[in-house]
Design an enzyme around this catalytic site. Structure first.
Site, mmCIF file in Angstrom:
data_model
loop_
_atom_site.group_PDB
_atom_site.id
_atom_site.type_symbol
_atom_site.label_atom_id
_atom_site.label_comp_id
_atom_site.label_asym_id
_atom_site.label_seq_id
_atom_site.Cartn_x
_atom_site.Cartn_y
_atom_site.Cartn_z
ATOM 1 C CG HIS A 58 -32.591 -1.220 -15.531
ATOM 2 N ND1 HIS A 58 -31.920 -0.678 -14.471
ATOM 3 C CD2 HIS A 58 -33.859 -0.765 -15.457
ATOM 4 C CE1 HIS A 58 -32.765 0.070 -13.760
ATOM 5 N NE2 HIS A 58 -33.946 0.039 -14.340
ATOM 6 C CD GLU A 72 -35.939 3.088 -16.713
ATOM 7 O OE1 GLU A 72 -36.909 3.129 -15.964
ATOM 8 O OE2 GLU A 72 -35.010 2.282 -16.568
HETATM 9 P P1 PGA Z 1 -38.232 3.945 -10.178
HETATM 10 O O1 PGA Z 1 -37.367 2.952 -11.087
HETATM 11 O O2 PGA Z 1 -39.630 3.976 -10.787
HETATM 12 O O3 PGA Z 1 -38.218 3.339 -8.823
HETATM 13 O O4 PGA Z 1 -37.574 5.297 -10.251
HETATM 14 C C1 PGA Z 1 -37.527 2.948 -12.475
HETATM 15 C C2 PGA Z 1 -36.655 1.894 -13.118
HETATM 16 O O5 PGA Z 1 -35.520 1.672 -12.680
HETATM 17 O O6 PGA Z 1 -37.054 1.263 -14.107
#
Ligand code: PGA
Length: 253
Positions: free
Chosen positions: A99, A173
């Site tokens: 992450h 992401e």
């Molecule tokens: P968010 O976070 O949906 O609050 O933008 C996503 C994540 O970090 O997986």
């Protein structure tokens, strides 16, 4: 048969242990009824301290759970980490690796992400591998170059070819969308997912990885994002701890 769409709630460190259990106990009937909707799978990723009681609560339900992290060694001198052996004992079918918060705050590298993913695969736990570019890279039009760099150690390390069962999730992401108000544009995500599918095909992965998008997914944009070709689910941060919002995201198509 159409594949399942995954709603993965990354609870990060938003809840204390007690709050997490109160949340899941309060909304469990609601979450269970959402899974009765066709093609809907829900995965919770709580902090490690909540995995044990969560396993007891969710054991007989269709709800799934996993971890936010896994230690680099199977066992041994690795203070503050949780081992793959414990994850298995705690019934985790999934674990997040790489992450962006780990990459930024804890110095996670592409190589350590690949090693963690490999460890999970060899223990039969599905890695949810996060990748994504920062805003400078995005603005310079270099997203795919960076994703290539992030994924190269993974495809060199993880061998899924020998296993017929093992799955892999790739969670795209963009760092500049996480925790912000706006998700990445639909067309950009679509291009990235297409590129990812081709990349894994080229590397002869037996199973097509499932492709997930995360970063500012909300009930405002989820219906549009769900139309993206090749998308298998959402990784949800803030929306993963707000049942009403989560419910809308699942329902809106
Ligand atoms: P968010 O976070 O949906 O609050 O933008 C996503 C994540 O970090 O997986």
């Amino acid at each position: 048969m159409k594949k399942s769409f995954f709603y993965i709630a990354n609870w990060k460190m938003y809840f204390s242990h007690t709050e997490a259990l109160q949340f899941v106990t309060k909304y469990m009937p609601g979450f269970i009824s959402l899974t009765q909707q066709q093609r809907t799978s829900i995965i919770f990723l709580p902090p490690a301290d909540t995995l044990f009681p969560l396993q007891i609560l969710l054991k007989e339900t269709p709800l799934l759970w996993g971890a936010q992290h896994v230690g680099l060694l199977e066992r041994g001198a690795c203070s503050g980490q949780i081992s793959v052996l414990s994850l298995r004992a705690l019934g985790c079918q999934y674990a997040l690796v790489g992450h962006s918060e780990h990459r930024e705050m804890l110095g996670e590298t592409d190589e350590s992400v690949a090693r963690r993913a490999n460890l999970l695969c060899s223990s039969g736990i599905t890695p949810l591998v996060c990748i994504g570019e920062d805003s400078t890279t995005y603005q310079a039009g270099k997203t795919l170059d960076l994703l290539h760099e992030q994924l190269t150690p993974l495809v060199n390390t993880v061998s899924l070819a020998s296993s017929t069962q093992q799955e892999l999730f790739i969670c795209y992401e963009p760092r500049w969308a996480i925790g912000k108000d706006e998700a990445a544009p639909q067309e950009h995500i679509e291009n990235v997912l297409f590129w990812l599918a081709t990349f894994f095909e080229k590397h002869h992965f037996t199973h097509k990885p499932r492709l997930i998008y995360g970063g500012a997914v909300s009930s405002e944009n989820s219906a549009t994002l769900k139309k993206i070709n090749g998308l298998d689910g959402f990784l949800l941060g803030r929306a993963g701890i707000d049942f009403q919002e989560f419910e809308k995201i699942v329902h809106y198509t």
